[in-house]
Design an enzyme around this catalytic site. Structure first.
Site, short mmCIF file in Angstrom:
data_model
loop_
_atom_site.label_atom_id
_atom_site.label_comp_id
_atom_site.label_asym_id
_atom_site.label_seq_id
_atom_site.Cartn_x
_atom_site.Cartn_y
_atom_site.Cartn_z
CE LYS A 30 -4.07 2.12 2.23
NZ LYS A 30 -3.76 3.33 1.98
CG ASP A 32 1.44 7.99 2.83
OD1 ASP A 32 0.46 8.38 2.34
OD2 ASP A 32 2.07 8.27 3.67
CD GLU A 177 -0.66 4.51 3.60
OE1 GLU A 177 -1.63 5.10 3.79
OE2 GLU A 177 -0.32 4.59 2.36
#
Length: 326
Positions: A30, A32, A177
């Site tokens: 994931k 950011d 993240e």
């Protein structure tokens, strides 16, 4: 070629698939950053659109050469624009200095020289003259990786099939993240927040001291809408942000009573934070909050209240702050 406008598919917050289902999922880091859909008409140009559909191409001039990467082959790609820190991780605070410059190409070019960005590509929704939305993720991913889109400011990181627990642990160890889990047989659902994609955010927790509060509005009138938080460093209470989520109605009322009993006219933070309308309290209440990351100034990003810590003293909330915090 005129390409179809495709809103990005969105992930739903959740937890790891079960061990029995693990092999049916792919796992991606994931990021950011800023989500973008990239349109390559096949004429050497590139158009970047934000999640809202707004064109933001001019904000990222270093990404425009991607328009020639596939020659005359048109494509629509899904990805995330990142500004990388010294460890090669996405730093949203750095990226904010690049966002919002789509209508200021001169400023965008100057910022590009100071804070270059990197585009991470993770899906392809249209290729040549063929829409790929109805293909399963696994086949779209194969098509994407076959394009070989790795350049000075863009890349196609690999996705891991299975081994979700190990993938999540790796993101935690590297301070990333979180993780996005994507079902291998999932079609691309434009603009839909789908259960076929699951996002897991790595959250950290720390102890903080309550130094003030901001009044709530509407149904929260008379109650704290947010509390202002600090941590001890070098003998003073430094402001680390405010939090307004994480309480039940009863817990918020109990906290309000504690705050009223600790009221003072003196701001306990050094320096005084910009908080118009704040009510200050004697800094004796200690709580625990969860958050994603810190900004470079030491503020907590996306904090959520976890619980009061009556077992701790304010002096036990000390923290290491980034260099340059004043």
């Amino acid at each position: 070629m005129s390409l179809p406008l495709i809103p990005p598919m969105l992930a739903t917050s959740g937890t790891l698939p079960s061990a029995a289902q693990d092999a049916r999922w792919a796992y991606e880091t994931k990021q950011d950053g800023q989500r973008v859909v990239v349109y390559l008409p096949g004429d050497g140009s590139a158009v970047l659109r934000a999640r809202s559909g707004e064109e933001i191409s001019a904000a990222y001039p270093e990404l425009l050469p991607l328009g020639g990467a596939l020659g005359a082959t048109p494509a629509v790609l899904d990805g995330e624009v990142l500004a990388l820190d010294e460890q090669g991780r996405g730093d949203f605070q750095l990226l904010q200095s690049r966002m919002g410059l789509a209508h200021s190409p001169g400023r965008a070019a100057r910022r590009a020289a100071e804070v270059p960005v990197h585009l991470v590509l993770f899906d392809v929704m249209h290729l040549g003259r063929h829409p790929l939305l109805a293909l399963p993720y696994s086949r779209r991913r194969t098509r994407l990786e076959a394009l070989g889109l790795d350049g000075p400011h863009w890349s196609t990181p690999a996705a891991l099939v299975g081994h979700g627990a190990q993938a999540l642990q790796a993101t935690r160890e590297r301070g990333l993240e979180g993780l996005v889990c994507k079902r291998l047989d999932s079609v691309y659902e434009p603009g839909v927040r789908s259960r076929a994609w699951i996002k897991i955010r790595n959250l950290r927790s720390e102890d903080v001291v309550v130094g003030g509060w901001l009044p709530g509005k509407g149904r929260l009138t008379g109650l704290p809408g947010a509390v202002l938080l600090g941590q001890r460093s070098e003998g003073r209470l430094r402001y680390v942000g405010g939090v307004g989520t994480g309480w039940s109605e009863t817990e918020r009322e109990q906290l309000a009573a504690l705050l009223r009993a600790a009221a003072t006219d003196v701001c306990p933070f050094d320096p005084v934070p910009p908080a118009p309308g704040a009510h200050w309290v004697v800094p004796r209440l200690v709580g625990e909050v969860r958050y994603s990351t810190r900004t470079r100034a030491g503020l907590l990003r996306q904090p959520s209240w976890s619980r009061l810590r009556p077992d701790l003293t304010p002096e036990e909330s000390a923290a290491d702050f980034p260099d340059g915090l004043v």
